[in-house]
Write a protein that holds these residues in place. Structure first.
Motif, mmCIF file in Angstrom:
data_model
loop_
_atom_site.group_PDB
_atom_site.id
_atom_site.type_symbol
_atom_site.label_atom_id
_atom_site.label_comp_id
_atom_site.label_asym_id
_atom_site.label_seq_id
_atom_site.Cartn_x
_atom_site.Cartn_y
_atom_site.Cartn_z
ATOM 1 N N THR A 212 0.845 -1.195 0.000
ATOM 2 C CA THR A 212 0.000 0.000 0.000
ATOM 3 C C THR A 212 0.882 1.247 0.000
ATOM 4 O OG1 THR A 212 -0.119 0.268 2.409
ATOM 5 C CG2 THR A 212 -1.712 -1.244 1.392
ATOM 6 N N GLY A 213 0.284 2.376 -0.359
ATOM 7 C CA GLY A 213 1.044 3.625 -0.374
ATOM 8 C C GLY A 213 2.282 3.537 -1.239
ATOM 9 N N ALA A 214 2.167 2.853 -2.372
ATOM 10 C CA ALA A 214 3.341 2.497 -3.164
ATOM 11 C C ALA A 214 4.002 3.675 -3.863
ATOM 12 C CB ALA A 214 2.976 1.428 -4.191
ATOM 13 N N VAL B 208 2.165 -6.169 -6.562
ATOM 14 C CA VAL B 208 1.048 -5.253 -6.821
ATOM 15 C C VAL B 208 1.256 -3.986 -6.003
ATOM 16 C CG1 VAL B 208 -1.455 -4.952 -6.839
ATOM 17 C CG2 VAL B 208 -0.470 -7.252 -7.136
ATOM 18 N N ALA B 209 1.117 -2.847 -6.666
ATOM 19 C CA ALA B 209 1.282 -1.560 -6.009
ATOM 20 C C ALA B 209 -0.073 -0.925 -5.766
ATOM 21 C CB ALA B 209 2.145 -0.635 -6.866
ATOM 22 N N GLY B 210 -0.342 -0.580 -4.518
ATOM 23 C CA GLY B 210 -1.570 0.130 -4.183
ATOM 24 C C GLY B 210 -1.351 1.625 -4.343
ATOM 25 N N ALA C 273 2.936 6.494 -10.378
ATOM 26 C CA ALA C 273 2.309 5.199 -10.666
ATOM 27 C C ALA C 273 2.737 4.678 -12.033
ATOM 28 C CB ALA C 273 0.793 5.324 -10.587
ATOM 29 N N GLN C 274 2.812 5.565 -12.997
ATOM 30 C CA GLN C 274 3.209 5.158 -14.338
ATOM 31 C C GLN C 274 4.654 4.654 -14.367
ATOM 32 O OE1 GLN C 274 1.303 4.777 -17.181
ATOM 33 N NE2 GLN C 274 -0.322 5.062 -15.653
ATOM 34 N N ARG C 275 5.490 5.235 -13.527
ATOM 35 C CA ARG C 275 6.874 4.744 -13.441
ATOM 36 C C ARG C 275 6.896 3.309 -12.916
ATOM 37 N NH1 ARG C 275 8.251 10.086 -11.714
ATOM 38 N NH2 ARG C 275 8.118 9.463 -9.522
ATOM 39 N N ARG D 110 -3.092 -1.167 -8.691
ATOM 40 C CA ARG D 110 -4.495 -1.243 -8.272
ATOM 41 C C ARG D 110 -4.794 -0.044 -7.378
ATOM 42 N NH1 ARG D 110 -5.449 -7.612 -6.475
ATOM 43 N NH2 ARG D 110 -4.457 -8.564 -8.324
ATOM 44 N N VAL D 111 -5.943 0.551 -7.591
ATOM 45 C CA VAL D 111 -6.329 1.701 -6.773
ATOM 46 C C VAL D 111 -6.709 1.201 -5.378
ATOM 47 C CG1 VAL D 111 -7.932 3.618 -6.500
ATOM 48 C CG2 VAL D 111 -7.081 3.011 -8.771
#
Length: 294
Positions: A12-14, A36-38, A47-49, A58-59
């Motif tokens: 989370t908080g990625a 998986v990145a939250g 996020a795109q990086r 994932r949101v």
């Protein structure tokens, strides 16, 4: 293609400071295929990086429990990076814990506070309540009680150099801080190890210092005179507010320094270096890097 026997790990908080470093540490272990990145938004630059590195996005908004239920589907191990919204942490963290339980997550690791059960810091209460919620959930959990990040004090280096003085309220209290990256590597180590359920880690740097020693190290690294000036907690808070910090954040920093004066940020167990398999980053190294970047 990822090995089907590898656990799927969710951070989370990625896109935050700590979460991003945990992702980096996990990628360095070759876990990109089941990572998986939250994130709050999949369209953000950060996020795109991550997506460009092969990480699934994932949101996951701590305040939106219905979103968390979908986000955690198929996740085996989850890192709950504590919310940045002090005062809202407990309900937000409970949302994450409840969604993780619904999803059948096999292990949830949580970034708590050093000695949260005995700490005099005002920050400790929400962390301790979260720890209790984890225990009550029935989920296997690991608690990462993170000490202070050296970067927290490094943020004061520029004004200290500008004015020749480092302000604080920690007295002679010793602070066993470590670099944020050290704590991230520890989280990655726990997430990729077996048998972590029920473990509580007290994580801090190998070396402790007083703020007077920290100021002296700034002077050594910069070649400019910097002295430490110790203030009463209320005066230190007022100085921070005067420097433009929001009242609540200034109060948090002043309270943390007052806690440090009581030994709240010191620890000699070396559990952090034990987890990461190397000495923690010396505080002088962080100071030197910060000075060089200014």
């Amino acid at each position: 293609m990822a090995d089907s026997n590898e656990p799927t790990i969710f951070v989370t908080g990625a896109t935050g400071q700590l979460g991003g470093l945990v992702i980096e540490a996990l990628l360095a272990k070759g876990l990109g295929g089941r990572l998986v990145a939250g994130v709050r938004s999949t369209e953000s630059e950060a996020a795109q990086r991550l997506r460009g590195k092969g990480v699934e996005l994932r949101v996951a908004d701590y305040s939106r429990s219905e979103m968390l239920d979908a986000a955690f589907a198929g996740v085996d191990r989850l890192l709950l990076v504590s919310s940045s919204e002090v005062g809202q942490r407990v309900p937000q963290h409970r949302n994450v814990i409840e969604a993780a339980k619904k999803a059948g997550v096999a292990l949830i690791a949580y970034t708590s506070l050093l000695h949260a059960d005995t700490s005099p810091l005002g920050l400790a209460d929400e962390h301790l309540q979260t720890e209790e919620a984890l225990k009550a959930s029935g989920l296997p959990f690991a608690i990462l009680r993170n000490g202070w990040y050296t970067e927290n004090y490094a943020a004061s280096i520029a004004p200290a150099l500008a004015h020749g003085v480092l302000l604080g309220s920690a007295g002679e209290g010793r602070i066993a801080s470590a670099a944020r990256r050290d704590y991230a590597e520890a989280a990655a180590a726990v997430l990729t190890a077996e048998g972590q359920g029920g473990k509580v880690y007290e994580l801090a740097g190998d070396e402790a210092y007083t703020l007077a020693e920290f100021a002296a190290a700034i002077a050594d690294a910069s070649g400019k005179p910097v002295a430490y000036k110790d203030l009463p907690e209320a005066d230190y808070k007022a100085a921070l507010v005067g420097a433009g910090l929001p009242d609540a954040f200034a109060a948090l920093l002043a309270d943390s320094d007052a806690g440090a004066a009581k030994g709240a940020l010191d620890d000699t167990s070396r559990q952090l270096s034990g987890l990461i398999g190397r000495p923690t980053t010396p505080y002088r190294t962080t100071i030197e890097e910060t000075v060089a970047s200014l």
